[in-house]
Design an enzyme around this catalytic site. Structure first.
Site, short mmCIF file in Angstrom:
data_model
loop_
_atom_site.label_atom_id
_atom_site.label_comp_id
_atom_site.label_asym_id
_atom_site.label_seq_id
_atom_site.Cartn_x
_atom_site.Cartn_y
_atom_site.Cartn_z
N GLY A 11 0.81 -1.21 0.00
CA GLY A 11 0.00 0.00 0.00
C GLY A 11 0.85 1.25 0.00
O GLY A 11 1.99 1.25 0.45
N ASP A 12 0.28 2.33 -0.52
CA ASP A 12 0.99 3.61 -0.53
C ASP A 12 -0.04 4.72 -0.45
O ASP A 12 -1.06 4.67 -1.14
CB ASP A 12 1.81 3.75 -1.82
CG ASP A 12 2.70 4.98 -1.78
OD1 ASP A 12 2.26 6.04 -2.28
OD2 ASP A 12 3.81 4.89 -1.23
N GLY A 13 0.22 5.68 0.42
CA GLY A 13 -0.74 6.75 0.61
C GLY A 13 -0.06 8.06 0.89
O GLY A 13 1.16 8.21 0.74
N THR A 14 -0.87 9.05 1.30
CA THR A 14 -0.35 10.39 1.54
C THR A 14 0.65 10.41 2.69
O THR A 14 1.68 11.07 2.62
CB THR A 14 -1.52 11.35 1.86
OG1 THR A 14 -2.45 11.30 0.79
CG2 THR A 14 -1.01 12.77 2.03
N VAL A 18 2.89 1.04 3.13
CA VAL A 18 2.68 -0.15 3.96
C VAL A 18 3.34 -1.34 3.29
O VAL A 18 3.20 -1.56 2.08
CB VAL A 18 1.17 -0.42 4.15
CG1 VAL A 18 0.96 -1.65 5.03
CG2 VAL A 18 0.49 0.79 4.79
N ASP A 125 -13.37 8.01 9.13
CA ASP A 125 -13.02 7.65 7.74
C ASP A 125 -13.34 6.19 7.45
O ASP A 125 -12.52 5.47 6.88
CB ASP A 125 -11.55 7.93 7.45
CG ASP A 125 -11.26 7.94 5.95
OD1 ASP A 125 -12.21 8.12 5.17
OD2 ASP A 125 -10.10 7.76 5.56
#
Length: 450
Positions: A11-14, A18, A125
């Site tokens: 995973g990749d986010g702001t 992960v 969220d």
């Protein structure tokens, strides 16, 4: 971090990325969240919302934060590993879920929310990406936007992925609370039945348009406060009559439709709490043991297969309305790791200050006499532990500048003939987009923010 061997990025986010990893000493598979910004002191780390909230959570349906590591000014969260998130399952699903499957998952999530809300937190969220699944077990994850109900308003108005965002948040209310989690669960529950979003708005204005086209426009009787919120930002609701949800969710039973309808009520005060949702007839066949009985009876770690009916189920569920699930799973953090050496530039905090959590338990016991939860202020959701390319996280910076302009570029002065087709615009900046495949072949654009 030498104790972990990285397997692959998931995973990749702001806020960070992960990774799936394995503990070399124990062989345990874990999820490591590596934060993108630098952290120069432990005070910064332990004051993060995600750490402050998760250190107080100990529930079988809430993801466990096993360890926090700061190494060379880089912060790592080590979580228990789950196989996938609910969005992936919905996206890849070839046929509709049975009502038993939907019931089992929702029952677990409502238990987690009831536990969380009673402890004074709400998520803000909730969305399929933040619900992690391993076989029949589901857990709530990503508490980066979690808020305490005792926090002082105003709250940020720009939180949660739009499709699951409660109308009071869309209308920029500054005093929302845990009812925003319940709205999100109504939308998620409907999506589990149909494999497509219930309110797939392409903008804030279109989101409200989509909501109105399904549940009908609000009026003085259904949501007087909402009309006042709309007036404050000079927004005029499009005029629609409600559509019966059974027509939109034909595979759902009467009880399921009734629960979704109540969760997706305009007025936050008319939505059931998580504790009340657990007592809904939709969950009558679920095996639920109230906290008052758990000292005598060992509660299952997860709800048994839906459909198992017993006398104890109904007696316990009906005699203790409003009671909150608070099972006591074993500690998720290995105390043996307390002896791990701390090298130069490495700081490790295990057990997440369980003593603080124990103090919370004492406070909970004193409040158990009043089981019906009445949060003092309203707030909403954020996200993280998701797959690469997923909706990702909403940053605090994004919250500050992402003001909702509901009446720009669209006139609502006259009634709309019908819901216009949703267009998925190309996004720029920090917006992350992905295509949400649905059975009809249409594509919906899922966005992290905006």
């Amino acid at each position: 971090m030498d104790r972990y061997k990285i397997i692959k990025e998931v995973g990749d986010g702001t806020f960070g990325s992960v990774w799936r990893a394995i503990n070399k000493q124990t062989g345990e598979i874990v999820a490591i969240k590596k934060m993108k910004r630098k952290y120069y002191s432990w005070e910064e780390c332990i004051n993060l919302r995600e750490v402050k909230s998760l250190r107080k959570m100990n529930h079988p349906n809430i993801i466990k934060l096993k360890e926090v590591v700061r190494e060379n000014d880089i912060l790592y969260f080590i979580f228990e590993y789950m196989e996938c998130n609910l969005y992936q399952l919905i996206k890849d699903r070839g046929k509709l879920y049975s009502e038993a499957e939907v019931r089992n998952w929702c029952f677990q999530v409502f238990q987690a929310l009831a536990y969380m809300h009673q402890r004074g937190y709400f998520h803000r969220d909730l969305k399929p990406e933040n619900l992690l699944v391993t076989k029949e077990l589901i857990k709530v994850a990503d508490f980066g936007l979690a808020r305490e109900t005792c926090s002082q308003p105003p709250f940020t108005e720009y939180v949660s992925t739009r499709w699951y965002r409660a109308p009071e948040v869309l209308l920029q209310s500054s005093t929302y609370n845990s009812a925003v989690d319940m709205w999100a669960m109504g939308a998620i529950m409907a999506e589990l039945f149909t494999l497509r979003p219930l309110f797939p708005g392409s903008s804030e204005a279109d989101e409200i348009y989509k909501i109105c086209s399904v549940i009908g426009s609000p009026n003085q009787n259904s949501w007087a406060d909402g009309l006042q919120l709309a007036s404050m930002i000079k927004y005029q609701f499009p005029q629609f009559t409600s559509v019966h949800l059974s027509a939109l969710i034909p595979s759902a039973s009467k009880d399921a439709v009734n629960l979704i309808s109540s969760l997706c009520s305009w007025d936050p005060t008319k939505r059931p709490t998580a504790a009340e949702a657990l007592q809904h007839p939709f969950f009558q066949t679920c095996f639920y043991i109230p906290p008052s009985l758990r000292s005598k009876v060992t509660a299952p770690r997860t709800p048994p297969t839906v459909g198992t009916r017993a006398t104890l189920e109904q007696k316990s569920a009906r005699r203790y309305p409003g009671t909150l699930p608070n099972s006591k799973p074993p500690s998720c953090i290995s105390s043996a790791k307390m002896n791990a050496s701390v090298g130069a530039g490495v700081q490790r905090k295990l057990n997440m200050d369980q003593q603080g959590a124990n103090n919370d338990d004492k406070l909970l016991k004193s409040s158990a006499k009043n089981p019906r939860y009445r949060p003092p202020a309203r707030n909403s959701p954020n996200s993280l532990y998701a797959n690469k390319g997923a909706r990702g996280l909403v940053s605090d910076t994004a919250e500050k500048f992402a003001q909702v302009n509901l009446n720009s570029g669209k006139s609502h002065n006259q009634p709309q003939a019908g819901p216009r087709p949703m267009k998925a615009p190309w996004l720029t900046g920090n917006d992350l987009v992905r295509s949400h495949l649905v059975p009809s072949g249409r594509s919906y654009s899922r966005k992290v923010v905006g």
